[in-house]
Design a protein around this motif. Structure first.
Motif, mmCIF file in Angstrom:
data_model
loop_
_atom_site.group_PDB
_atom_site.id
_atom_site.type_symbol
_atom_site.label_atom_id
_atom_site.label_comp_id
_atom_site.label_asym_id
_atom_site.label_seq_id
_atom_site.Cartn_x
_atom_site.Cartn_y
_atom_site.Cartn_z
ATOM 1 N N UNK A 285 6.115 47.028 186.937
ATOM 2 C CA UNK A 285 6.698 48.368 187.063
ATOM 3 C C UNK A 285 8.113 48.311 187.628
ATOM 4 N N UNK A 286 8.582 47.101 187.962
ATOM 5 C CA UNK A 286 9.914 46.962 188.565
ATOM 6 C C UNK A 286 10.720 45.905 187.807
ATOM 7 N N UNK A 287 10.829 46.116 186.503
ATOM 8 C CA UNK A 287 11.474 45.108 185.666
ATOM 9 C C UNK A 287 12.989 45.260 185.735
ATOM 10 N N UNK A 288 13.684 44.124 185.939
ATOM 11 C CA UNK A 288 15.153 44.138 185.972
ATOM 12 C C UNK A 288 15.683 42.872 185.303
ATOM 13 N N UNK A 289 16.956 42.925 184.971
ATOM 14 C CA UNK A 289 17.647 41.798 184.351
ATOM 15 C C UNK A 289 18.831 41.420 185.237
ATOM 16 N N UNK A 290 18.994 40.152 185.471
ATOM 17 C CA UNK A 290 20.181 39.620 186.143
ATOM 18 C C UNK A 290 20.726 38.474 185.317
ATOM 19 N N UNK A 291 21.862 38.690 184.705
ATOM 20 C CA UNK A 291 22.401 37.667 183.803
ATOM 21 C C UNK A 291 23.874 37.405 184.118
ATOM 22 N N UNK A 292 24.272 36.184 183.871
ATOM 23 C CA UNK A 292 25.657 35.780 184.128
ATOM 24 C C UNK A 292 26.497 35.998 182.880
ATOM 25 N N UNK A 293 27.728 36.424 183.095
ATOM 26 C CA UNK A 293 28.630 36.605 181.951
ATOM 27 C C UNK A 293 30.054 36.274 182.377
ATOM 28 N N UNK A 294 30.883 35.962 181.377
ATOM 29 C CA UNK A 294 32.309 35.680 181.591
ATOM 30 C C UNK A 294 33.127 36.657 180.768
ATOM 31 N N UNK A 295 34.112 37.271 181.393
ATOM 32 C CA UNK A 295 34.983 38.186 180.652
ATOM 33 C C UNK A 295 35.904 37.379 179.745
#
Length: 333
Positions: A285-295
């Motif tokens: 019930x507490x799903x989240x995404x943490x992903x790395x990115x480069x501009x």
């Protein structure tokens, strides 16, 4: 009966009483030239007998009251309307009875249930109304009957919801009110979870962060102003992701990607992450995404929009969320 005052004399003004005054042709007047008059006096026609007593308004009202007392109108019970002609006091009154219905609210609900059950065609809305009526009548088994042509997720939503509502109003199932509330809450949560599987994915709470500990716990940048080529973490929350029950637990599977658009809406960069899969002992019930990115490095300074897309690989549903930021030119070394 109206009366008309003429000087000190009261005369009745009833239409069928002839006037005692002389007509114009009978009145003596000045002699006209060339007209002969009889030498004998004119004989007046016999006058109608005058009433021995002239009724005043008060006297007429008193006479009516005496007539009413001699033949009184029966009193009507409360709740009945009586229409009487004043000119016919003492006569039988005309009544229009209005009585409270003997029907109860349960009988009206049963009539509605019977009408729905015998309808030739019931759509999903009618089926839901029928079960709500059954629940109001306390017929829990009938209320929990499967709804035809409904998806398994919606069927379970209605079953859980109707059972919870029945539990809240029936102390026999659980006499402890606190425990009854807690149990109803669990059923409602299960129903909401299954309902979410029929809704679009919701991607919310996007933020550029330096670290993520758990759902809703992260360290965010004070300003979303970055340099071209800078690396950051992107945080996002996802709702209504499917949770498939398997022997290993509840399975979730998704794929995410992002696009970067300039102020004109032109895409300047995109990236797609590898698919992900998780197993959990209970539905998440507490799903989240943490992903790395480069501009991107080779873009002009200015305002940009990042659009994050999440695909539910179990139900093939798609959700998107956006976040704005500013890119500055890299400092000259």
């Amino acid at each position: 009966m109206a009366t008309q005052a003429l000087g000190s004399e009261l005369r009745p003004t009833v239409s069928n009483v002839q006037s005692v005054a002389l007509t114009l042709s009978d009145r003596p007047g000045p002699p006209e030239e060339g007209r002969a008059f009889p030498t004998s006096p004119t004989t007046l026609p016999p006058q109608p007998r005058q009433p021995e007593a002239i009724l005043t308004t008060a006297a007429f009202a008193n006479s009516l009251d005496r007539a009413t007392q001699s033949n009184p109108t029966p009193k009507q019970p409360v709740g009945e309307a009586t229409v009487s002609d004043v000119s016919a006091r003492g006569a039988d009154s005309i009544t229009a009875p209005f009585r409270a219905s003997d029907e109860t609210w349960e009988s009206y609900l049963r009539q509605a249930v019977n009408s729905l059950e015998h309808s030739t065609h019931r759509d999903e809305s009618a089926e839901i109304r029928l079960r709500l009526l059954e629940l109001a009548l306390g017929n829990r088994e009938n209320a929990l009957q499967p709804i035809p042509e409904t998806s398994p997720a919606l069927q379970e939503f209605w079953s859980e919801t109707l059972f919870a509502l029945g539990l809240l109003q029936d102390s026999h199932l659980n006499p402890d009110p606190k425990l009854r509330l807690a149990e109803a809450r669990r059923h409602l949560q299960n129903g909401i979870r299954r309902l979410g599987e029929e809704c679009p994915l919701e991607v919310t709470g996007l933020a550029f962060v330096t670290s993520v500990q758990s759902w809703g716990v992260y360290e965010a940048f004070d300003k979303y102003e970055f340099t071209c080529g800078q690396k950051v973490l992107l945080y996002a929350e996802v709702e209504n992701l499917s949770a498939e029950s398997t022997p290993k637990g509840y399975r979730t599977s998704w794929r995410s990607s992002y696009q970067i658009l300039d102020s004109t809406g032109k895409e300047v960069a995109r990236y797609e992450y590898a698919p992900n899969e998780e197993y959990c002992r209970r539905p998440r019930r507490d799903f989240f995404i943490g992903c790395e990115l480069s501009f991107p490095k080779d873009v002009a300074a200015g305002r940009y929009v990042l659009r994050l897309t999440v695909v539910d690989l179990i139900s093939n549903r798609v959700g998107q969320g956006t976040i704005e930021f500013t890119l500055r030119a890299q400092p000259v070394k």
